[in-house]
Every structure is written in structure tokens, then in C-alpha cells.
Write an enzyme that holds these catalytic residues in place. Sequence first.
Site, short mmCIF file in Angstrom:
data_model
loop_
_atom_site.label_atom_id
_atom_site.label_comp_id
_atom_site.label_asym_id
_atom_site.label_seq_id
_atom_site.Cartn_x
_atom_site.Cartn_y
_atom_site.Cartn_z
N LYS A 187 0.87 -1.18 0.00
CA LYS A 187 0.00 0.00 0.00
C LYS A 187 0.90 1.22 0.00
O LYS A 187 2.04 1.16 0.48
CB LYS A 187 -0.88 0.02 1.26
CG LYS A 187 -2.19 0.71 1.05
CD LYS A 187 -3.17 -0.16 0.29
CE LYS A 187 -4.50 0.51 0.06
NZ LYS A 187 -5.50 -0.44 -0.46
N GLY A 234 -24.73 2.50 0.30
CA GLY A 234 -23.83 3.06 -0.71
C GLY A 234 -24.45 2.96 -2.08
O GLY A 234 -25.38 2.16 -2.32
N GLY A 286 -21.91 3.61 -4.84
CA GLY A 286 -20.67 3.92 -5.55
C GLY A 286 -20.25 2.71 -6.35
O GLY A 286 -21.05 1.84 -6.67
N ASN A 287 -18.97 2.61 -6.65
CA ASN A 287 -18.50 1.54 -7.53
C ASN A 287 -18.92 0.15 -7.04
O ASN A 287 -19.48 -0.63 -7.80
CB ASN A 287 -16.97 1.63 -7.68
CG ASN A 287 -16.44 0.49 -8.53
OD1 ASN A 287 -15.85 -0.45 -8.03
ND2 ASN A 287 -16.70 0.55 -9.82
P1 NAD Z 1 -17.17 5.00 -3.93
O1 NAD Z 1 -16.53 6.27 -3.47
O2 NAD Z 1 -17.30 4.72 -5.39
O3 NAD Z 1 -18.66 4.91 -3.33
C1 NAD Z 1 -18.97 5.08 -1.99
C2 NAD Z 1 -20.48 5.21 -1.88
O4 NAD Z 1 -20.81 5.27 -0.50
C3 NAD Z 1 -21.03 6.49 -2.52
O5 NAD Z 1 -22.28 6.25 -3.10
C4 NAD Z 1 -21.17 7.41 -1.32
O6 NAD Z 1 -22.14 8.42 -1.52
C5 NAD Z 1 -21.63 6.41 -0.28
N1 NAD Z 1 -21.49 6.88 1.09
C6 NAD Z 1 -20.44 7.52 1.65
N2 NAD Z 1 -20.72 7.81 2.92
C7 NAD Z 1 -21.97 7.33 3.17
C8 NAD Z 1 -22.83 7.35 4.29
N3 NAD Z 1 -22.44 7.88 5.44
N4 NAD Z 1 -24.04 6.76 4.17
C9 NAD Z 1 -24.43 6.21 3.01
N5 NAD Z 1 -23.68 6.18 1.90
C10 NAD Z 1 -22.46 6.75 2.00
O7 NAD Z 1 -16.39 3.84 -3.17
P2 NAD Z 1 -16.31 2.32 -3.57
O8 NAD Z 1 -15.15 2.13 -4.50
O9 NAD Z 1 -17.65 1.82 -3.94
O10 NAD Z 1 -15.83 1.69 -2.18
C11 NAD Z 1 -16.77 1.43 -1.14
C12 NAD Z 1 -16.07 0.58 -0.08
O11 NAD Z 1 -15.58 -0.63 -0.66
C13 NAD Z 1 -14.85 1.21 0.61
O12 NAD Z 1 -14.79 0.71 1.93
C14 NAD Z 1 -13.69 0.65 -0.20
O13 NAD Z 1 -12.46 0.65 0.54
C15 NAD Z 1 -14.18 -0.77 -0.44
N6 NAD Z 1 -13.55 -1.46 -1.58
C16 NAD Z 1 -13.64 -0.96 -2.84
C17 NAD Z 1 -13.09 -1.67 -3.90
C18 NAD Z 1 -13.21 -1.19 -5.33
O14 NAD Z 1 -12.73 -1.90 -6.22
N7 NAD Z 1 -13.85 -0.06 -5.59
C19 NAD Z 1 -12.41 -2.88 -3.66
C20 NAD Z 1 -12.34 -3.37 -2.36
C21 NAD Z 1 -12.92 -2.65 -1.32
#
Ligand code: NAD
Length: 432
Positions: free
Chosen positions: A106, A218, A220-221
Site C-alpha cells: 500500500k 452506498g 458507488g463503484n
Molecule cells: P465510492 O466512493 O465509489 O462509493 C462510496 C459510496 O458510498 C457512494 O455512493 C457514497 O455516496 C456512499 N457513502 C459515503 N458515505 C456514506 C454514508 N455515510 N451513508 C451512506 N452512503 C455513503 O467507493 P467504492 O469504491 O464503492 O468503495 C466502497 C467501499 O468498498 C470502501 O470501503 C472501499 O475501501 C471498499 N472497496 C472498494 C473496492 C473497489 O474496487 N472499488 C475494492 C475493495 C474494497
Amino acid sequence: MSGQINAFEMAQKQFDGVAKQLKLDPGVAEVLRWPMREFSFRIPVRLDDGSLRVFQGFRVQHNDARGPNKGGIRFAANETMDTVRALATWMTWKCAVADIPLGGGKGGIIVDPSTLTVNEKEEMCRGWVRAMWKNIGPRNDVPAPDIGTTPQMMGWMMDEYSRLVGQYTPGVFTGKPLGGGGSLGRTEATGYGVIYTVREAMKHLNIDSKNSVAAIQGFGNVSQYAAAGFVEMLGGTVACVSCYDRHEKKAFTYSKKGGIDPRFLLTIVDEYGTIDKAKAQDAGYTVEDGDAWITKEANVLIPAAMEGQVTADTVNKMSKNIKIVAEGANGPCTPEADEYFKKNNIFDIPDFLCNAGGVTTSYFEQVQNDMNFYWSKDEVLGRLDEKMTSAFNGVVERSEKEKVYMRDAAYMVAIDRVVKAMELRGWLTGNA
Ligand code: NAD
């Protein structure tokens, strides 16, 4: 990691607990409690106003017994060496449990990227590579995007590395843009991976997916594709999703009678995961407080937004019908929530198993880069399904054999694999 919690102390504590259960030799445990290598360096960047500023950069390589280190680079104002150590440690376990031949790494820079211009971001990325290039590479450490970093940034970083080593080397960074060395299927990978593990959990527990309802935090992605996958692959219903509205600076829950339509919501969400509230309301969605998601009637809970969401407080608000918790986010459930799950016979799919689809597809990206031969999206997702299913089954088997909770079983599988690789390489005999 926010507040007073030291993420690295937490990572060591989790490891110590399982090391004890595994009766791991104290010397071997000591090797794994700490990263093997840590880099701390200064990055001078010429800002657009002509001034020169120096930023603090990090890279931590926790353990590369099973293969090159792998893990993201964060650009964050609150980045610390301990956060990076913790995340690198967790990457070792995640790669091992998914059984991909990579170790844990990391990195980061202490900076708020939203304060930088595009030029300054590019300079920052190239500066990070100039500091680290001798210690990264497709055969020793392969970084990727994380919080505050993007596919475009990985493109710049790969370019800087390629210039320094004098040859095009796309496999040094993953998460690159499509057309610039990226892999098809990477966008869907983490969310779909979550759903592959949920599907397997349902088979294991004899739950009918078509009559299942998920409550998701959530949009997001991860959560977008978990929602789409739950409906399209499992034939289930998604009761709600939620998001943090960056305009109103407040979280909201979105639900609809008969279930939400993930593909519709995908057309009205921005790149930061904020749903357009007015358009959702026009389409008949009910918008409630951000906390409402956890209270919805469902049998599957998918916290896929951020850490620390299912806690001693919120766990009591969960529907009594919840049978599966699929941890899409990293660290969404606290130890108190774990106790509740154990007591109430709720099946937990721990984060570093459940969301391993992202790193697994990053690994596929690197393999494609090395071969200079690119797979179709179906091929990427098919291989991902195989990997996730086999990882899930390995952890369930261990959990049943040792009669331990899924999170502990996942740690056991991962630690065993890393220790075995160290043994096979002769690292533990004293001659290496
Ligand atoms: P992202 O930034 O694309 O999406 C996050 C989502 O969560 C958004 O819709 C945001 O509005 C929402 N959110 C944030 N705070 C919130 C709250 N208090 N209440 C409700 N919704 C809230 O992030 P992501 O890539 O989807 O990642 C989400 C989680 O998954 C993180 O913990 C990240 O570390 C983990 N993760 C992501 C990946 C990846 O490939 N993207 C891989 C492994 C783990």
C-alpha cells in the site's frame, strides 16, 4: 482511518488473535506482524503558481512470499504511515484468501487531491514514481488506485515508470484506463464479486435467491454493481440503496415499492456516487434519512459504503430476518456487530473475502499486460467467478472444520498460505 483508532494496531490485534488460535510459532508470527519493507520519502512538486512544495510519500510492502506486492496508492490529507502499514497487511491476507499469487502493499501521499490542478496531480504522480521506481515493478510491487487516485493517474504513473526503465511496462500499475492498458470488467469486478459470494452463501444456507431481498448501503463503484448483480444474477429484489449527498452534505436512503431499479439509478448518479434526489423522487422513489437503510425488511445486508457502519448501536436496528451480511466495504462491521452475528446465527462474509473481486481483476489486468493479449469481458468475469467461488468455498470448509466464525476462518486460510510460501522459499529455516 478516522478518530483515535490506530488501524495498524487493529490489524496486528486481529492477526494476534488468529495466530494464537493457529498456535503459530512466535517467531513466525513476529515476521507477519510487521511489514517487510517501508519507504518514506519527500516529493518536491512545482505548483502552477511557480512555488515549490514538498509532499510526504509512503510505500509499505508487507509480505511478498507469494508473489509481487499489490495494493493501492491513496492521496489523502489524513494519510499516516500506520494507516498504510495496516492496509498493506490486509492486502497480504486478501490476496492470499483469494489465492492470487501476490503479496500485500500500500502507498500514499499526504495531500488533499481536490486542492490540486490537473498539472499538479500529474507532477505529484510522476514524483511518486521517481521516488519509488527502483523498488516497484511487475515482478516486485504493483500499485493501483485507491482513495483520491484515479485510472488516469495510474496511466501517468505507468508512463513515468516506462520512461525511467526505458521500455513500455504496463504491468507495473493496475486500474489503468481502458485503451491505456486497463482490463474489461474491472469496473464491475468488486460489486459482482460480492454477489458471487452471496450466491454461494445462499446455496450453502439453502436460501432461495429469487425470494431474497437485499438492503444495501452506498451507491458507488462496489454498491452499484452489487445492486445490479443481486437483481440480474440472483433474481432477487433490492429494497434500498443509500448515498452521501455531496451537495446537501448528508446521507439519504432510496427505496421503492417492489424494489429499486439499479440500472435506472445508474443513469442518475454522479461519478462520486451521489444520486440526483429530485430525479429519483420524480421517478417515485422514497427518500429517507441515511440511517434508514439498515432498518429495511430484508434477508441480506450489504454494507458497501465505508468502514464502521454496523455497530453496537445500529446492529439492533437490523431486520430480524437478516440471514447474510456481505461486507462489500472494508471494515464495515465492528467487533460488537460480530458478537451479535454470532449470537443470532447470522452468516457473515468477511470483507477481505467478499470484496476481493477488485484485486483479483487487477491481477488479471497485470496478466493481460504481461502477455500483451487482452481478454473479453465475459472471460474476465468468468475467471473472476471461478476465483471468488473457490475462495468462498475454501473459507466455509475451514470454518466448518475448525468450528470457527467466517472471519477467523478467512484469516486462518490466508495466514496458512503465506506461512507455507515462506516455508517453501526457505525463509523460516534461517538460511535465506
Ligand atoms: P465510492 O466512493 O465509489 O462509493 C462510496 C459510496 O458510498 C457512494 O455512493 C457514497 O455516496 C456512499 N457513502 C459515503 N458515505 C456514506 C454514508 N455515510 N451513508 C451512506 N452512503 C455513503 O467507493 P467504492 O469504491 O464503492 O468503495 C466502497 C467501499 O468498498 C470502501 O470501503 C472501499 O475501501 C471498499 N472497496 C472498494 C473496492 C473497489 O474496487 N472499488 C475494492 C475493495 C474494497
